[in-house]
Design an enzyme around this catalytic site. Sequence first.
Site, PDB file in Angstrom:
ATOM      1  N   SER A  43     -28.155  27.742 -11.658  1.00 46.22           N
ATOM      2  CA  SER A  43     -27.151  28.173 -12.629  1.00 46.22           C
ATOM      3  C   SER A  43     -26.312  29.296 -12.013  1.00 46.22           C
ATOM      4  O   SER A  43     -25.682  29.094 -10.978  1.00 46.22           O
ATOM      5  CB  SER A  43     -27.832  28.585 -13.937  1.00 46.22           C
ATOM      6  OG  SER A  43     -26.902  28.705 -14.976  1.00 46.22           O
ATOM      7  N   GLU A  49     -27.097  18.123 -18.406  1.00 46.27           N
ATOM      8  CA  GLU A  49     -26.902  19.575 -18.273  1.00 46.27           C
ATOM      9  C   GLU A  49     -26.539  20.255 -19.592  1.00 46.27           C
ATOM     10  O   GLU A  49     -27.163  21.231 -20.001  1.00 46.27           O
ATOM     11  CB  GLU A  49     -25.792  19.864 -17.253  1.00 46.27           C
ATOM     12  CG  GLU A  49     -26.135  19.547 -15.819  1.00 46.27           C
ATOM     13  CD  GLU A  49     -26.915  20.662 -15.139  1.00 46.27           C
ATOM     14  OE1 GLU A  49     -27.294  21.633 -15.803  1.00 46.27           O
ATOM     15  OE2 GLU A  49     -27.154  20.538 -13.922  1.00 46.27           O
ATOM     16  N   HIS A  56     -30.107  21.483 -18.777  1.00 42.59           N
ATOM     17  CA  HIS A  56     -29.933  22.628 -17.891  1.00 42.59           C
ATOM     18  C   HIS A  56     -31.173  23.511 -17.910  1.00 42.59           C
ATOM     19  O   HIS A  56     -31.673  23.881 -18.972  1.00 42.59           O
ATOM     20  CB  HIS A  56     -28.712  23.425 -18.369  1.00 42.59           C
ATOM     21  CG  HIS A  56     -28.269  24.504 -17.455  1.00 42.59           C
ATOM     22  ND1 HIS A  56     -27.567  24.271 -16.302  1.00 42.59           N
ATOM     23  CD2 HIS A  56     -28.396  25.857 -17.533  1.00 42.59           C
ATOM     24  CE1 HIS A  56     -27.276  25.415 -15.710  1.00 42.59           C
ATOM     25  NE2 HIS A  56     -27.787  26.397 -16.432  1.00 42.59           N
TER      26      HIS A  56
END
Length: 518
Positions: free
Chosen positions: A216, A335, A440
């Site tokens: 990330s 995600e 995610h």
Amino acid sequence: MRVVLAVVALLLVAGCSGSREADTSASVSTDPAVVQTGSGTLRGVVAPGHRLFAGIPYAAPPVGALRWQDPEPAPPWDAVLDATAFGPRCMQDLTGDIELGRQTDEDCLSLNVWTPPVSEDRAPKPVMVWIHGGSFVAGSGGIYDSRRLVSRGDVVVVTLNYRLGALGFLAHPALGPPGAVGNYGLADQQAALRWVRDNIANFGGDPGKVTVAGESAGGMSVCDHLVAPGSEGLFGAAVVMSGPCQAQLALPAAQDRSVAYAADLGCGDPESAAECLRALPANKLRTPIWYYGIGDDQLSGPVTGTAALPTDPVAAFGEGKAAKVPVLMGTTRDEWTLFVALQRIRDGRDYTPEEYPRLLSDTFGPDAAAVAQRYPLSDFPNVALAYAATVTDGVLACPGKRWARELAADENVYFYEFNDRNAPAPDPLKALPFPVGASHSLELRYLFDVGGASPPDPAQVELGNQMVDYWASFVKTGSPGGDWSVVSDGVMSLQPKGSRMIDDFGATHRCEFWDGLQ
């Protein structure tokens, strides 16, 4: 996007806490718990399968006159430093924080070294330096328990803290010479990499075999290091996990944003702004630097067009100007479901069909109509999953594959998709009226022991072992090994029922459409 703070609250659990006291009785010897660094001696923890040296200062406290300055070397210490507890997290907004109340402090520039047990051959181990995520406003290195990577993978892992939010990325022009403001958090990461170069051999690590990795915001940081002048030569391979490498802010907008932020804190006079800001209590600076009436609601983070980051990484990738190192890069299958899930948890309601055009317009601007035509609501069970698919595909999956192809012009690049759509997730995410799938950050539990979710089933345990093996192989050799092929030959789909190379990634994520919008 402000819901990212809730990501940390939901997904990240504290490592451990404790006091740090000097031990004047220990002496440097063959004791595997005692290690000498350039600043002094420290004592860590020897446990079954690993050693841990936690809370090691890698730079001077960035306080007082050093606030909003590049990090200075850590001052030396005389007594043996207690390295059995993680250091404080860097200052961050504590809204929704559940890291067990673990301390935050402006004096936070520490790192943690996880190593395999000392072996008889004493051969130096390859090193992975891990940069945490959290949108540059939250998180810490202490929550990434690396014992499986070091014991099964037989590598050294270094996790670190770096300045976040306003303290890490304020780009007020009064804070330094033109083009030399912002990116203090990025400079911290570089200081940690230099510390590794200079000290890791004493922990059994190989300073000539360092991989920089992150997820990330950490993955985006790795993209920055691939093009930042100050990072050159500090690593020999890179891992980019779900990194939005295009999300930096250009210096003019960053300066405007920072000036507005300072004015909101009572430091609006340009002549005295630097002195005023440095005099503020650190607690006044917990709030991230959101936009103040400037464009979209974006996050704090690195600034391009500066001395530290002259070039936008994505532009540099396309021009062949990135570091020539092997890269392991990838995304998760779903995600953006995490973020629409958090929005729903926060607001307590679902998106309505009438909101879909606005969501697309806010995200894709003039391309919104084309996106709506390519992703009609009739193709999805609800608005949340339709919108999540557009951002997953258009912001992370297809751009990531494109960047991988560009980087592959100079070095071997391996691309993966984490595709366990039943991955363990925190309870609030499992109670939603739509599945979050392989969202995610959910792949992190397959590499690190970060807790906060139901236990994996046997097939997921095996996938975790396989991923540890792949990542460790890449750190050791620059290749994940196994059945992986380079990006030009396909994508590795990581899944419990058998990971394998696939050739339909582009079709699944409609990449021909997204590549045509560039």
